[in-house]
Design a protein around this motif. Structure first.
Motif, PDB file in Angstrom:
ATOM      1  N   VAL A 113      36.976   0.783  13.763  1.00 37.98           N
ATOM      2  CA  VAL A 113      36.493  -0.117  14.733  1.00 37.98           C
ATOM      3  C   VAL A 113      36.150  -1.518  14.760  1.00 37.98           C
ATOM      4  N   LEU A 114      36.229  -2.322  15.215  1.00 36.81           N
ATOM      5  CA  LEU A 114      36.753  -3.724  15.412  1.00 36.81           C
ATOM      6  C   LEU A 114      36.567  -4.084  13.310  1.00 36.81           C
ATOM      7  N   GLN A 115      37.563  -3.802  12.645  1.00 33.76           N
ATOM      8  CA  GLN A 115      37.638  -4.311  11.097  1.00 33.76           C
ATOM      9  C   GLN A 115      36.292  -4.410  10.369  1.00 33.76           C
TER      10      GLN A 115
ATOM     11  N   ASN B 112      31.264   1.862  20.223  1.00 39.04           N
ATOM     12  CA  ASN B 112      32.300   2.099  20.358  1.00 39.04           C
ATOM     13  C   ASN B 112      31.985   2.051  22.360  1.00 39.04           C
TER      14      ASN B 112
END
Lengths: 357, 171
Positions: B14-16, B81
């Motif tokens: 998630v989101l790097q 998330n």
């Protein structure tokens, strides 16, 4: 036959003895033994299911409408989560959207409260967002120019635009937990509001902790979004062969010469052509395509990729702990593709003029 | 059957997260329990003895306590998330509640699915994938097929016939 007739008569008599308010279904159930818990739970669930269909889906609510919500604790946790020490008042301001302040003012007017006597001590995040955006925008460009020193300025701008769109910033803002904290009139929160809040968070960090810390924040959350993304796709080159021609001519090399290397399955839907580009009989790049023209254009793109040193085998981005001691040249400006083409035309025009005179 | 019903997906980040810096993906956690019912005994024990340790170690997670009269104990985890997961804590001892809390803290918040593969990349090859023309001799580009030279049997070393002829000559 006789048995079925008897049955219907029995049923009819039973029906006639019942009061009219009784439903048939209820009557039928009376015959079944009902001692289990599931008997009425099933009916209850069916009823609830039907009710949900009639009423429609649940209304979307703000997270703050629930009982387990403490704005102070959430604000504190936001900074701690990201590993940053914000000034609490600036961080609170970063989440106040302009629409919220206007809404509050309107509410007070409706209630008849004099705003001058009891001033509304709320400041929105517009200024912080402007500061934050300016810092983010300049840092993203500086970082990209230093990491990709041979990339054209237009390409750098294209990558920068991709990273700083409202969509991308809203995506980041959601995933660092801004969505529930934002104070705004509209709900669900708009992409533009999320993006403004994220910019304002950067602005708040810039105000509280200085430029270096804010830049680290941008590097860790914004620039990391380039991972697994092909940066060459972000910049659409209209005429790659023209640009390649100008580049080669200014470097004193011969014109690019496309040659068909291989072909397979011509005149079928699976046709494949490999075109290579040569200059002064030296190989530059090659690429496949469905037709010769497509393959030639793709080969020209491949050649430009090589010139910009952004091919697939390029080194990975320097981020995280490795980027702590990164020495960035803040005044660096890359070559512009437009300049190159302009120079090439001036050069070719002067050559023509000299040859005619 | 169950293999079809459980969703399958690739590994996701998630989101790097962790590429720049690590951000704990657990946003807030709510412990729900009853103040008087014996069913919530272990949850009350957990709150008295273990919860503060958790909050001190994780200042980035907002912890809520929600007493509900005569309802079974549970924990509700909300992730960055946007997903929310509820887990019943009936008959779970304080140590087990600690474990499930840690489980929620360490998760990315993505739904638990069957992994198609244990690793995943968007760029499977940096030097370019193999294609039939990759190592072909460039001379063949201009050759017209069928070509008698290229169709000839490749000879490497002495054949049995050669060997026999040589032996006959020697004698």
């Amino acid at each position: 036959m006789a048995a079925s007739i008897l049955k219907t008569i029995a049923c009819a008599t039973a029906r006639s003895t019942l009061p009219k308010t009784f439903r048939i279904s209820t009557f039928m159930h009376l015959k079944v033994q009902k001692r289990g818990y599931d008997q009425y739970r099933m009916r209850y669930l069916k009823e609830m299911y039907q009710k949900r269909l009639d009423v429609g889906p649940e209304k979307q609510r703000r997270r703050s409408e629930w009982i387990n919500w403490n704005y102070d604790a959430e604000i504190y946790a936001f900074g701690q989560r990201l590993g940053e020490e914000f000034n609490e008042s600036t961080l609170r301001q970063a989440f106040i959207n302009r629409s919220y302040v206007e809404g509050e003012r309107k509410k007070r007017e409706e209630l008849g409260i004099d705003i001058e006597a009891v001033p509304l001590q709320l400041e929105d995040n517009t200024e912080l967002a402007e500061e934050g955006f300016a810092l983010m925008s300049s840092y993203v460009k500086v970082y990209l120019r230093n990491i990709y020193p041979y990339m054209f300025e237009e390409g750098i701008s294209a990558v920068h635009d991709y990273l700083t769109t409202d969509k991308m910033l809203a995506h980041i803002a959601k995933h660092v937990g801004c969505e529930d904290l934002i104070l705004s009139e509209e709900f669900p929160v708009l992409e533009s509001t999320l993006s403004t809040a994220f910019k304002a968070v950067i602005g708040a960090l810039f105000n509280d902790k200085g430029q270096e810390q804010a830049e680290r924040f941008v590097r860790d959350f914004v620039i990391t979004q380039l991972i697994e993304k092909d940066i060459n796709e972000l910049w659409h080159i209209v005429n790659p062969m023209g640009l390649l021609k100008a580049m080669l001519s200014l470097n004193g090399k011969g014109e690019p010469e496309p040659r068909l290397l291989w072909k397979s399955g011509a005149n079928t839907i699976m046709s494949l052509y490999w075109v290579g580009i040569y200059s002064d009989k030296e190989f530059i790049a090659k690429s496949p395509g469905e037709t010769v023209l497509i393959a030639e254009e793709m080969a020209a793109r491949e050649a430009i990729k090589r010139i910009m040193k952004t091919d697939d085998s390029r080194a990975p981005l320097i981020i995280g702990r490795a980027a702590e001691n990164l020495m960035l040249d803040y005044n660096r400006v890359n070559i512009s593709a437009e300049d190159i083409i302009q120079k090439f035309y001036e050069k070719s025009h002067s050559e023509k003029n000299s040859s005619t005179s | 059957m169950s293999n079809n019903a459980i969703p399958r997906d690739f590994l996701k980040n998630v989101l790097q997260n962790g590429m720049g810096r690590y951000v704990c993906q657990l946003q807030r956690i709510t412990f729900r329990f009853c103040k008087s019912h014996p069913g919530s005994r272990h949850m009350r024990d957990f709150i008295e003895n273990h919860m503060l340790d958790f909050t001190q170690k994780n200042p980035g997670v907002v912890v809520y306590l929600q007493p509900r009269r005569h309802r079974p104990p549970s924990i509700v985890a909300e992730f960055l998330n946007g997903r929310r997961e509820m887990m019943e804590m009936i008959d779970k001892e304080p140590e087990e509640i600690c474990k499930w809390t840690e489980h929620m803290r360490g998760r990315s918040g993505v739904q638990i699915v069957n992994m198609i593969r244990n690793n995943h990349t968007e760029t499977p090859s940096t030097q370019g994938i193999w294609h039939p023309f990759m190592f072909r001799d460039s001379e063949t580009a201009l050759t017209k097929f069928p070509n008698p030279q290229l169709s000839a049997v490749k000879q490497t070393g002495k054949t049995a016939t050669d060997y026999l002829l040589e032996e006959v000559e020697k004698k």
